[in-house]
Motif scaffolding. Structure first.
Motif, PDB file in Angstrom:
ATOM      1  N   LEU A  90      22.951  16.530  25.363  1.00  0.00           N
ATOM      2  CA  LEU A  90      23.548  15.207  25.167  1.00  0.00           C
ATOM      3  C   LEU A  90      22.652  14.119  25.754  1.00  0.00           C
ATOM      4  CD1 LEU A  90      27.172  16.127  26.291  1.00  0.00           C
ATOM      5  CD2 LEU A  90      26.391  15.846  23.947  1.00  0.00           C
ATOM      6  N   PHE A  91      22.847  12.889  25.262  1.00  0.00           N
ATOM      7  CA  PHE A  91      22.014  11.764  25.675  1.00  0.00           C
ATOM      8  C   PHE A  91      22.817  10.761  26.486  1.00  0.00           C
ATOM      9  CE2 PHE A  91      20.252  13.768  22.023  1.00  0.00           C
ATOM     10  CZ  PHE A  91      18.889  13.737  22.230  1.00  0.00           C
ATOM     11  N   VAL A 114      26.245  18.141  17.582  1.00  0.00           N
ATOM     12  CA  VAL A 114      26.572  17.577  18.893  1.00  0.00           C
ATOM     13  C   VAL A 114      25.438  16.665  19.385  1.00  0.00           C
ATOM     14  CG1 VAL A 114      26.894  18.153  21.342  1.00  0.00           C
ATOM     15  CG2 VAL A 114      28.157  19.414  19.590  1.00  0.00           C
ATOM     16  N   SER A 118      25.519  12.496  19.645  1.00  0.00           N
ATOM     17  CA  SER A 118      25.305  11.872  20.947  1.00  0.00           C
ATOM     18  C   SER A 118      24.109  10.918  20.891  1.00  0.00           C
ATOM     19  CB  SER A 118      25.086  12.963  22.002  1.00  0.00           C
ATOM     20  OG  SER A 118      24.773  12.402  23.246  1.00  0.00           O
ATOM     21  N   ASP A 121      25.004   7.735  19.099  1.00  0.00           N
ATOM     22  CA  ASP A 121      25.833   6.862  19.923  1.00  0.00           C
ATOM     23  C   ASP A 121      24.974   6.034  20.877  1.00  0.00           C
ATOM     24  OD1 ASP A 121      28.252   5.835  20.841  1.00  0.00           O
ATOM     25  OD2 ASP A 121      28.338   7.290  22.480  1.00  0.00           O
TER      26      ASP A 121
ATOM     27  N   ALA B  28      28.077  10.831  28.592  1.00  0.00           N
ATOM     28  CA  ALA B  28      27.838  11.450  27.283  1.00  0.00           C
ATOM     29  C   ALA B  28      28.827  12.591  27.060  1.00  0.00           C
ATOM     30  CB  ALA B  28      26.399  11.953  27.196  1.00  0.00           C
ATOM     31  N   ARG B  32      32.540  12.677  24.826  1.00  0.00           N
ATOM     32  CA  ARG B  32      32.707  13.687  23.797  1.00  0.00           C
ATOM     33  C   ARG B  32      34.017  14.452  24.002  1.00  0.00           C
ATOM     34  NH1 ARG B  32      30.527  18.954  23.574  1.00  0.00           N
ATOM     35  NH2 ARG B  32      31.157  19.654  21.502  1.00  0.00           N
TER      36      ARG B  32
END
Lengths: 201, 269
Positions: A90-91, A114, A118, A121, B28, B32
């Motif tokens: 994820l970032f 995923v 991310s 976004d 992050a 989610r």
């Protein structure tokens, strides 16, 4: 190729692939500039526990720096980051990478969807997402998220994919900005690099 | 999909109404998880979501259960367990008493794995395994020691890969698709609620395991948790982190010696 499509400075290029994608990645990396103006993240499905193998292989095949990803690794331009096996990648807004061990998505961890979602976004229009060969539907929703956030989407031409299911699935469900073979992808990335504010003019 | 501003409102409200502070969580991942719950429960309106969390304790409980990640395995990363078995447990075995803390133990798979190794080293009788989590529901599962039977094949393979020599099936009884661990294995386990964000040190330990828990924290909160572990670790005690976690970015780095190439650090100062 429409050169005006990439108007924003691209900060991140994210590549997702599964079966048959390693060869394409190697081909693309061999053809692109050594010091790209963007960071490059690769999310590839594979067996767990093979992290260093893939990192070493890529490091041999490219002059671009390959950096192993640990939790909260800070991303820098001109560097390749590979999503570790058995984690989602994820970032964060501060250019760091976070890892996540939550449930598999599309039977996959890391899941391309995923990471693409991310990245979309956080990077919005400063992002290019590339989906390569594979035998699963992972990546399509992620590409849709990148598109919706204003990023650029590229799908490998299924005709050139060893396992065409993944790129085909994407093309059936959305209209990517470009459908390219490995050479075309490399040419595109070199073009972004040339047009980056640091290097242009 | 909720946006960044809504996520911050949610974090503030949870703190204000329920006292749980998610402010130091990695955005992050948190975003989610919250998004997933929002979609799962078919909300279309953020204010309704917020109101439900504020006003319905049961729903808040559900939220905590759903946004915290509780994916775990027995003997996950067998190589790590191999090092524990061959290098760490023999050192701990020389002590009169062994205290271990599993921080963020989730449903307890790691705790049972540890108990099995301690038993095989003939030191379980003089060990205490403290296991804590923020989520009360997972602690209930852990205490029962009941896991899906379908997982046992994988766990058995992990166990063998970690250097286990026994017949893994002797550690559980199978019944209606469930595997019940326990008996002697769970006698030395103490389960308790503990929040790494807000709670303090509660004992001194020889080994602390906190694997794939701090990946959900931002760097500041990671540092807080690491300091808490440092306060709770005896000199020459061991800290175990997840395979992609590191002390590299921490102020504490110089006081620990990494046992390469695995994610184990020894407190040397």
């Amino acid at each position: 190729m429409e050169e005006d499509k990439v108007t924003n400075p691209v900060k991140l290029v994210i590549i997702g692939g599964s079966a048959g994608s390693l060869e394409v990645v190697l081909k693309v990396l061999a053809l692109i500039t050594d010091k790209p103006s963007f960071a490059l993240v690769i999310v590839m499905h594979r067996k767990s526990g093979e992290d260093s193998l893939l990192e070493e292989l890529l490091a041999i095949k490219t002059k671009i720096k390959v950096q192993a990803v640990e939790d909260k690794t800070e991303m820098k331009p001109a560097t390749i980051y590979i999503a570790p096996s058995d984690y989602h990648l994820l970032f964060e807004k501060n250019s760091t990478l976070s890892l996540d061990t939550s449930e598999k998505v599309n039977y996959s961890r890391p899941s391309i969807d995923v990471s693409f979602e991310s990245a979309a976004d956080v990077y919005g229009s400063d992002l290019v997402g590339i989906l390569l060969s594979g035998a699963n539907s992972d990546g399509t929703e992620g590409l849709a998220a990148i598109k919706a956030a204003g990023g650029t989407t590229i799908v490998q031409d299924p005709e050139t994919a060893e396992t065409p299911y993944m790129p085909k699935y994407a093309i059936q469900h959305l209209q990517p900005d470009y459908i390219l073979d490995a050479k075309g992808i490399a040419a595109f990335l070199n073009l972004i690099d040339k047009n980056s504010p640091d290097k242009a003019a | 999909m909720i946006d960044d501003r809504e996520l911050e409102i949610l974090i503030n409200e949870i703190f204000e109404y329920h006292g749980f502070d998610f402010g130091g969580y990695s955005r992050a991942s948190l975003k989610r998880r919250v998004d997933r719950l929002y979609n799962l429960d078919r909300f279309t309106n953020f204010s309704q979501f917020l109101m439900k969390i504020r006003e319905q304790p049961d729903y808040f409980k559900r939220m905590i259960e759903e946004i915290t990640v509780n994916v775990t395995e027995m003997f996950r990363d067998p190589q790590f367990y191999k090092v524990l078995r061959t290098e760490i447990i023999p050192v701990l075995a020389t002590k009169p008493f062994i205290r271990i803390w599993h921080a963020g133990c989730s449903t307890g798979e790691e705790v049972y794995s540890m108990a099995i190794m301690l038993k095989e080293a003939n030191v379980l009788h003089k060990s205490l395994l403290y296991a804590t989590d923020i989520n009360p529901l997972v602690l209930d599962t852990a205490k029962e020691g009941v896991f899906p039977l379908r997982m046992m094949q994988q766990y058995s393979e992990n166990y063998i890969a970690s250097g286990g020599k026994e017949d893994f099936s002797k550690y559980y009884t199978a019944n209606y698709g469930l595997a019940k661990l326990g008996g002697e294995l769970s006698e030395k386990m103490v389960y308790s609620l503990h929040n790494l964000v807000s709670d303090g040190s509660f004992n001194e330990f020889d080994l602390i395991l906190c694997r794939n828990v701090m990946i959900y924290f931002d760097k500041d909160l990671q540092e807080r948790a690491l300091n808490l572990f440092d306060d709770s670790l005896a000199k020459l005690g061991y800290l175990a982190l997840g395979t992609k976690e590191t002390l590299k970015f921490s102020q504490l780095k110089s006081r620990y010696q990494q046992i390469n190439p695995n994610k184990l650090w020894k407190k040397i100062k």
